[in-house]
Design a protein around this motif. Sequence first.
Motif, PDB file in Angstrom:
ATOM      1  N   ILE A 153      -9.427 -42.096  15.378  1.00 44.60           N
ATOM      2  CA  ILE A 153     -10.294 -41.526  16.415  1.00 44.60           C
ATOM      3  C   ILE A 153     -11.421 -42.519  16.711  1.00 44.60           C
ATOM      4  N   ARG A 154     -11.973 -42.461  17.916  1.00 47.33           N
ATOM      5  CA  ARG A 154     -13.166 -43.272  18.215  1.00 47.33           C
ATOM      6  C   ARG A 154     -14.269 -42.886  17.226  1.00 47.33           C
ATOM      7  N   GLY A 155     -14.820 -43.885  16.566  1.00 55.05           N
ATOM      8  CA  GLY A 155     -15.790 -43.600  15.516  1.00 55.05           C
ATOM      9  C   GLY A 155     -15.130 -43.102  14.240  1.00 55.05           C
ATOM     10  N   GLY A 156     -13.803 -43.292  14.157  1.00 54.73           N
ATOM     11  CA  GLY A 156     -13.048 -42.733  13.038  1.00 54.73           C
ATOM     12  C   GLY A 156     -13.435 -43.291  11.687  1.00 54.73           C
ATOM     13  N   TYR A 177     -21.849 -36.019  16.545  1.00 57.05           N
ATOM     14  CA  TYR A 177     -22.786 -37.093  16.878  1.00 57.05           C
ATOM     15  C   TYR A 177     -22.146 -38.459  16.656  1.00 57.05           C
ATOM     16  N   ILE A 178     -21.330 -38.600  15.603  1.00 60.93           N
ATOM     17  CA  ILE A 178     -20.653 -39.877  15.354  1.00 60.93           C
ATOM     18  C   ILE A 178     -19.820 -40.275  16.565  1.00 60.93           C
ATOM     19  N   TRP A 179     -19.085 -39.328  17.154  1.00 60.47           N
ATOM     20  CA  TRP A 179     -18.237 -39.624  18.302  1.00 60.47           C
ATOM     21  C   TRP A 179     -19.071 -40.104  19.491  1.00 60.47           C
ATOM     22  N   PHE A 180     -20.164 -39.380  19.777  1.00 59.90           N
ATOM     23  CA  PHE A 180     -21.022 -39.783  20.896  1.00 59.90           C
ATOM     24  C   PHE A 180     -21.694 -41.126  20.631  1.00 59.90           C
ATOM     25  N   ASP A 181     -22.112 -41.361  19.382  1.00 51.91           N
ATOM     26  CA  ASP A 181     -22.768 -42.625  19.054  1.00 51.91           C
ATOM     27  C   ASP A 181     -21.787 -43.788  19.156  1.00 51.91           C
ATOM     28  N   ALA A 182     -20.539 -43.570  18.714  1.00 59.63           N
ATOM     29  CA  ALA A 182     -19.529 -44.619  18.809  1.00 59.63           C
ATOM     30  C   ALA A 182     -19.215 -44.937  20.270  1.00 59.63           C
ATOM     31  N   ARG A 183     -19.139 -43.895  21.086  1.00 60.75           N
ATOM     32  CA  ARG A 183     -18.876 -44.111  22.509  1.00 60.75           C
ATOM     33  C   ARG A 183     -20.011 -44.891  23.152  1.00 60.75           C
ATOM     34  N   ARG A 184     -21.261 -44.540  22.811  1.00 60.39           N
ATOM     35  CA  ARG A 184     -22.421 -45.221  23.366  1.00 60.39           C
ATOM     36  C   ARG A 184     -22.508 -46.664  22.887  1.00 60.39           C
ATOM     37  N   SER A 185     -22.087 -46.911  21.649  1.00 61.15           N
ATOM     38  CA  SER A 185     -22.187 -48.258  21.083  1.00 61.15           C
ATOM     39  C   SER A 185     -20.991 -49.132  21.424  1.00 61.15           C
TER      40      SER A 185
END
Length: 426
Positions: free
Chosen positions: A88-91, A187-195
């Motif tokens: 997963i993104r941020g997996g 939050y990990i998913w959103f942070d990974a997407r933003r980064s």
Amino acid sequence: MITLIAVSFFVLLGMGVPVAFVIGVSGFLGLWWSGQYPLTVVVKQIFEGVDSFVLLAIPLFILAGALMETGGIAVRLVRLAQVLVGWIRGGLSMAVVVAEYIFSGISGSTVADVSAIGSTMIPPMLRAGYRPEQAVAVVSAASAMGILVPPCILMIVIGSVANVSVAALFAAGFVPAVVIALAIMVYIWFDARRSGIEAREHVTWGAVGRAFTDALIPLGLPAIIFGGILGGAVTPTEAAVLAVLYAFIVGVFVYREIAWKDLPRLLVHSAVVTAADCLLLGTAAVVAWVLAVEQIPQILLKAMLAVPGGNIVFLVLTAVLFILLGAVLEGLPAVVILLPTFMPVVTRLGIDVVHYSTVVVAATGIGLFLPPIGVGFFIACGIANVPSDRATGAMMPYVYMMCVGLLVVILVPWFTLILPRVLGLG
């Protein structure tokens, strides 16, 4: 007396005196100043504060955690977590949360959790493009959540101090831990997407099968611990003995990652950690006794009953208090000092004791990793060699999300009480 205890506590704490000595000296000064009680009370309360068969599980779970951290168990559980959610993104960050949930259900020690998971996961996170402060924040948040997953030393202490079933507390922690873990992973998913951190390539079923096979032996340990405790076959202390024996056999004879020459070092380390925890419990018992004889519980009961909002407000205030004290007092002393004081209020308000105790555990876990002073947060920063002030900014969003998860647990007691009721424990 209470004023002197409070003043001496904050003065000594500000001077950097170790917490156990801060609490012990404050209680001693209060008794000496009053002149109403013999100073032998200090010795008596320190002894009685740790004189419990249930608390014998503490050194055993600490030793089990040290054996598992060194014996290769943590590495195999991390690999399993990586193949489950690593695609997963941020997996990779989510794998930290999943690995912590699994490993915490074996070690029982938050220090062992953050040390094992941090040292195993932070290097690959850095290689994958995560900033060091991001890696520290993820490991800290996962470890803060992991305190809810039994076996938990804090739950054992609460069971001894508040006369609550340890088995019921163990069962109650599973679902709230999932709630907070999901809040972190969102939050990990959103942070990974933003980064701009991309998802890793898809994992095959063969890789999942191999990882599960490798982790099969480590996964047998929680089955033994929880099956024995929740089934009524063993007490938490006896389960801790089984955990030590299992971790020793696996680390020394199965995986062969623990050499015989390593055992003295692990035993000494576990003894030192146990001594520190027991000194905290003993000195905290002195202050708890002083509060009781000064009728602080009755004063607090009147004050809390006068606050509008009822049960929810009381639970939220409790959570805030234990988050702050968990950072300052490292959790155990706060529970020993305050829980006996709060229990009459809990009973009067009709709050389920198991639900209340679970909220206290969750709040204390957040406090242990509350920047910039939480001791768990410092350990994670040390593993990644990142200054705590630099990692604070990355950690705070995770603190907010964990608080949101805790608020959900407070508002919906069903999450806490469903498993104890299904298992006939509450």
